[in-house]
Design an enzyme around this catalytic site. Structure first.
Site, PDB file in Angstrom:
ATOM      1  N   ASN A   9       0.872  -1.177   0.000  1.00 23.87           N
ATOM      2  CA  ASN A   9       0.000   0.000   0.000  1.00 23.87           C
ATOM      3  C   ASN A   9       0.910   1.229   0.000  1.00 23.87           C
ATOM      4  O   ASN A   9       1.513   1.551   1.018  1.00 23.87           O
ATOM      5  CB  ASN A   9      -0.881  -0.049   1.264  1.00 23.87           C
ATOM      6  CG  ASN A   9      -1.698   1.215   1.457  1.00 23.87           C
ATOM      7  OD1 ASN A   9      -1.758   2.070   0.574  1.00 23.87           O
ATOM      8  ND2 ASN A   9      -2.337   1.321   2.619  1.00 23.87           N
ATOM      9  N   LYS A  11       0.126   4.239  -0.234  1.00 22.02           N
ATOM     10  CA  LYS A  11      -0.514   5.414   0.391  1.00 22.02           C
ATOM     11  C   LYS A  11      -0.282   6.663  -0.468  1.00 22.02           C
ATOM     12  O   LYS A  11      -0.235   6.569  -1.678  1.00 22.02           O
ATOM     13  CB  LYS A  11      -0.030   5.577   1.834  1.00 22.02           C
ATOM     14  CG  LYS A  11      -0.260   4.304   2.657  1.00 22.02           C
ATOM     15  CD  LYS A  11      -0.109   4.514   4.136  1.00 22.02           C
ATOM     16  CE  LYS A  11      -0.346   3.193   4.856  1.00 22.02           C
ATOM     17  NZ  LYS A  11      -0.294   3.320   6.311  1.00 22.02           N
ATOM     18  N   HIS A  95      -9.641   1.263   4.630  1.00 22.55           N
ATOM     19  CA  HIS A  95      -8.397   1.355   5.405  1.00 22.55           C
ATOM     20  C   HIS A  95      -8.654   2.226   6.643  1.00 22.55           C
ATOM     21  O   HIS A  95      -9.460   3.152   6.593  1.00 22.55           O
ATOM     22  CB  HIS A  95      -7.294   1.957   4.529  1.00 22.55           C
ATOM     23  CG  HIS A  95      -5.953   1.900   5.181  1.00 22.55           C
ATOM     24  ND1 HIS A  95      -5.553   2.820   6.122  1.00 22.55           N
ATOM     25  CD2 HIS A  95      -4.937   1.014   5.053  1.00 22.55           C
ATOM     26  CE1 HIS A  95      -4.336   2.493   6.538  1.00 22.55           C
ATOM     27  NE2 HIS A  95      -3.941   1.412   5.909  1.00 22.55           N
ATOM     28  N   GLU A  97      -7.109   4.567   7.868  1.00 27.29           N
ATOM     29  CA  GLU A  97      -6.927   6.003   7.632  1.00 27.29           C
ATOM     30  C   GLU A  97      -8.186   6.594   7.004  1.00 27.29           C
ATOM     31  O   GLU A  97      -8.563   7.735   7.278  1.00 27.29           O
ATOM     32  CB  GLU A  97      -5.681   6.221   6.754  1.00 27.29           C
ATOM     33  CG  GLU A  97      -4.411   5.959   7.560  1.00 27.29           C
ATOM     34  CD  GLU A  97      -3.242   5.395   6.767  1.00 27.29           C
ATOM     35  OE1 GLU A  97      -3.244   5.462   5.524  1.00 27.29           O
ATOM     36  OE2 GLU A  97      -2.310   4.859   7.415  1.00 27.29           O
ATOM     37  N   GLU A 166      -5.693  -5.019  10.457  1.00 26.76           N
ATOM     38  CA  GLU A 166      -4.630  -4.052  10.727  1.00 26.76           C
ATOM     39  C   GLU A 166      -4.929  -3.317  12.027  1.00 26.76           C
ATOM     40  O   GLU A 166      -5.703  -2.351  12.022  1.00 26.76           O
ATOM     41  CB  GLU A 166      -4.541  -3.036   9.586  1.00 26.76           C
ATOM     42  CG  GLU A 166      -4.228  -3.638   8.239  1.00 26.76           C
ATOM     43  CD  GLU A 166      -3.672  -2.588   7.286  1.00 26.76           C
ATOM     44  OE1 GLU A 166      -2.529  -2.754   6.851  1.00 26.76           O
ATOM     45  OE2 GLU A 166      -4.357  -1.598   7.012  1.00 26.76           O
ATOM     46  N   GLY A 172       2.274   2.039  10.901  1.00 21.87           N
ATOM     47  CA  GLY A 172       3.247   3.116  10.783  1.00 21.87           C
ATOM     48  C   GLY A 172       3.965   3.449  12.086  1.00 21.87           C
ATOM     49  O   GLY A 172       4.649   4.453  12.185  1.00 21.87           O
ATOM     50  N   SER A 211       3.060  -2.408  10.361  1.00 27.71           N
ATOM     51  CA  SER A 211       4.510  -2.525  10.559  1.00 27.71           C
ATOM     52  C   SER A 211       5.063  -3.901  10.196  1.00 27.71           C
ATOM     53  O   SER A 211       5.940  -4.423  10.882  1.00 27.71           O
ATOM     54  CB  SER A 211       4.894  -2.132  11.991  1.00 27.71           C
ATOM     55  OG  SER A 211       4.539  -0.785  12.235  1.00 27.71           O
TER      56      SER A 211
HETATM   57  P1  PGA Z   1       2.622   0.122   7.748  1.00 29.59           P
HETATM   58  O1  PGA Z   1       1.183   0.374   7.071  1.00 29.59           O
HETATM   59  O2  PGA Z   1       3.160  -1.142   7.153  1.00 29.59           O
HETATM   60  O3  PGA Z   1       3.437   1.329   7.385  1.00 29.59           O
HETATM   61  O4  PGA Z   1       2.390  -0.003   9.210  1.00 29.59           O
HETATM   62  C1  PGA Z   1       0.303  -0.683   6.823  1.00 29.59           C
HETATM   63  C2  PGA Z   1      -0.989  -0.150   6.252  1.00 29.59           C
HETATM   64  O5  PGA Z   1      -1.456   0.895   6.713  1.00 29.59           O
HETATM   65  O6  PGA Z   1      -1.587  -0.746   5.326  1.00 29.59           O
END
Ligand code: PGA
Length: 248
Positions: A9, A11, A95, A97, A166, A172, A211
């Site tokens: 992803n 982003k 997601h 976010e 997630e 992140g 992560s």
């Molecule tokens: P990350 O993000 O691997 O940077 O933690 C995962 C995601 O939000 O899909």
């Protein structure tokens, strides 16, 4: 046997030039992909066409969002058919976010998933609890509620969806759920899927995200109910994403 799914992803990162450089590097690093797994990348909308136009071998392409209508007066939105038109096979939906920043609800996510399926896209439906929800002992109830709500009306299409678990506190942050904690939640999700759609639950891929890195992917992928990874930060560097895709 569920075909594992490793998804990057990207982003809101990468200009067109940067995205092309990344897919070129990934293609070089992953010239072939073993039959037990599928690997996709999900660039921004603006880079999708350029990435899809590069040689990308067995690496599939997905989008990060979609609107649940085929066309019309929806300024700024992208229809499912526009994603298949550009070469997408998958789309990330709901997601955390988008849930947190853009207020997406389970009901809206279910509409998006239905529209994606109708267009022939595989929806990757994201669920996950916040730190506060975990600390107050509500993680499983929250996540299973999101699973049920985001799949409303889709019980007969379960076999065609992917779920991404997630935990919000792991995204992140460099914090990951332990492989054992992730497995516990994945098993609970599969139980909920079985309640919703019966035996189809056994073919649903459930990805872990939050992560995921080269140094923790092998342990995560060794869990019986972890069927892949949704990778953010580590997907922006070809070497680390290739290592994740080559999990052992
Ligand atoms: P990350 O993000 O691997 O940077 O933690 C995962 C995601 O939000 O899909």
């Amino acid at each position: 046997m569920r075909t594992k799914l490793i998804a990057g992803n990207w982003k809101m990162h990468k200009t067109i030039g940067e995205a092309v450089a990344l897919i070129d590097a990934l293609h070089a690093a992953l010239p072939t992909i073993p039959a037990d797994r599928q690997v996709i990348v999900c660039p921004t909308f603006t880079a999708l066409a350029a990435v899809a136009a590069r040689p990308h071998g067995a690496i599939g392409i997905g989008a990060q969002n979609v609107y649940p209508e085929s066309h019309g007066a929806y300024t700024g939105e992208i229809a499912p058919g526009m994603l298949t038109d550009i070469g997408c096979s998958h789309v990330i939906i709901g997601h955390s976010e988008r849930r947190a920043i853009f207020g997406e609800t389970d009901a809206f996510i279910a509409q998006k998933a239905a529209a994606a399926l109708a267009a022939g896209l595989t929806p990757i439906i994201c669920v996950g609890e916040t730190k506060q929800e975990r600390e107050s002992g509500r993680a499983e109830a929250v996540v299973l509620g999101q699973v049920a709500g985001s799949l409303a009306g889709l019980s007969d299409r379960l076999a065609d969806v992917v779920i991404a678990y997630e935990p919000v506190w792991a995204i992140g942050t460099g914090l990951t759920a332990t492989a054992a904690d992730a497995q516990t939640m994945h098993a609970a999700i599969r139980g909920e899927l079985r309640r919703i759609g019966g035996a189809a639950a056994d073919v649903v891929r459930i990805q872990y995200g939050g992560s995921v890195k080269p140094d923790n992917v092998d342990e995560l992928m060794a869990q019986p109910d972890i069927d892949g990874a949704l990778v953010g930060g580590a997907a922006l560097v070809a070497e680390s994403f290739a290592r994740i895709a080559n999990y052992k």
